[in-house]
Design a protein around this motif. Sequence first.
Motif, mmCIF file in Angstrom:
data_model
loop_
_atom_site.group_PDB
_atom_site.id
_atom_site.type_symbol
_atom_site.label_atom_id
_atom_site.label_comp_id
_atom_site.label_asym_id
_atom_site.label_seq_id
_atom_site.Cartn_x
_atom_site.Cartn_y
_atom_site.Cartn_z
ATOM 1 N N GLY A 64 0.650 -1.385 -0.042
ATOM 2 C CA GLY A 64 0.082 0.164 0.012
ATOM 3 C C GLY A 64 0.793 1.462 0.077
ATOM 4 O O GLY A 64 2.039 1.334 0.004
ATOM 5 N N PHE A 75 0.996 5.452 1.823
ATOM 6 C CA PHE A 75 0.557 6.305 2.773
ATOM 7 C C PHE A 75 0.998 7.813 2.241
ATOM 8 O O PHE A 75 2.180 7.886 2.368
ATOM 9 C CB PHE A 75 0.803 6.059 4.331
ATOM 10 N N ASP A 89 -3.663 11.012 3.068
ATOM 11 C CA ASP A 89 -3.945 9.953 4.213
ATOM 12 C C ASP A 89 -3.677 10.523 5.427
ATOM 13 O O ASP A 89 -4.713 9.982 6.040
ATOM 14 C CB ASP A 89 -3.284 8.817 3.752
ATOM 15 N N ARG A 134 -6.555 12.507 6.473
ATOM 16 C CA ARG A 134 -7.695 11.840 6.703
ATOM 17 C C ARG A 134 -7.760 11.039 7.941
ATOM 18 O O ARG A 134 -8.870 10.701 8.729
ATOM 19 C CB ARG A 134 -7.848 10.997 5.435
ATOM 20 N N THR A 166 -3.522 3.290 2.287
ATOM 21 C CA THR A 166 -4.413 3.169 0.830
ATOM 22 C C THR A 166 -3.787 1.763 0.394
ATOM 23 O O THR A 166 -2.649 1.733 -0.174
ATOM 24 C CB THR A 166 -4.124 4.247 0.039
ATOM 25 N N GLY A 226 -2.762 0.961 -4.117
ATOM 26 C CA GLY A 226 -2.942 2.431 -4.609
ATOM 27 C C GLY A 226 -2.340 2.088 -6.196
ATOM 28 O O GLY A 226 -2.234 1.201 -6.731
ATOM 29 N N ILE A 231 -4.652 12.528 -7.661
ATOM 30 C CA ILE A 231 -3.595 12.308 -6.481
ATOM 31 C C ILE A 231 -2.369 12.908 -6.808
ATOM 32 O O ILE A 231 -2.081 13.349 -8.277
ATOM 33 C CB ILE A 231 -3.536 10.568 -6.437
#
Length: 324
Positions: free
Chosen positions: A246, A248, A252, A255, A273, A276, A297
């Motif tokens: 993943g 980050f 992120d 969030r 995430t 990704g 992104i």
Amino acid sequence: MTDTRTLLHSAQRTIDLERQAIDSLRARLNGDFTRACELILACKGRVVVVGMGKSGHIGNKIAATLASTGTPAFFVHPAEASHGDMGMITRDDLVLALSNSGSTSEIVTLLPLIKRMGITLISMTGNSASPLAQAAEVNLDASVEQEACPLNLAPTASTTVSLVLGDALAIALLEARGFTAEDFAFSHPGGALGRRLLLKVEHVMHSGERLPCVARGTSLREALLEMTRKGLGMTVILEGDGCLAGVFTDGDLRRTLDKGIDLRSAAIDEVMTPHGKTARPEMLAAEALKIMEDHKINALVVVDGNDRPVGALNMHDLLRAGVL
């Protein structure tokens, strides 16, 4: 005081006359134009463009346009050609000579030598009965009814027509050769298009020790320290076998804060995430940019064929590289 209406009228008249000259040129395009294209396509050397005065300035631009669109070309000043620069021209070359009158002495002086060397000659003149037009294998008619100059003296409409005719030649040849945007980029490596079409992800990505990465199970606190050390605004998370688990990012993190998660006790697995979006090293940097834009992104992980992270890049990297 100058009447502004008079100035505008003069400008509009100039534009109208030059537009009419171009319209007339379009109607005159015929087999001579296609023959000129065929001769250039068959040329084993380069197109050598010659012209004096204003025609020389136009010739310089035509040579540059030809060279950048797949037809090797350069400009030679005809006066200098008579004093040694003819040595730049070989028997395999083709000469494209510009002269509105078709009787420019500096060019006419070169005709016997051009003929003696067996060099193909294409002329672009405003007088098909002129010495230059008569000596050429093909004459491209660049004549105009009148110059935009009210005295009908300063080269204006005639130079515009020659310029447009040169562009028409270059583009017809470009299409005949199947010249692509990538070919164009190779002749413009320093320009924005060259950067967009030649630069690959591997040229701009952060790799090796510069790649921020942590393993699954790492604390969020340690992951944030890795992000700070590498300064990329993100970190990659790895599976035990080294494959991508993943990512980050700074987004992120925001969030995570919104959710009230304790940064000191959370593990990276809880907030990353999964997997990704990714790019490949051989991908064009412009393609990576499109992925970022499409998915809104700011960073991408770069993986190899086995889905193992080998690099990462963000919008700032593309901006610095001139892709954005």
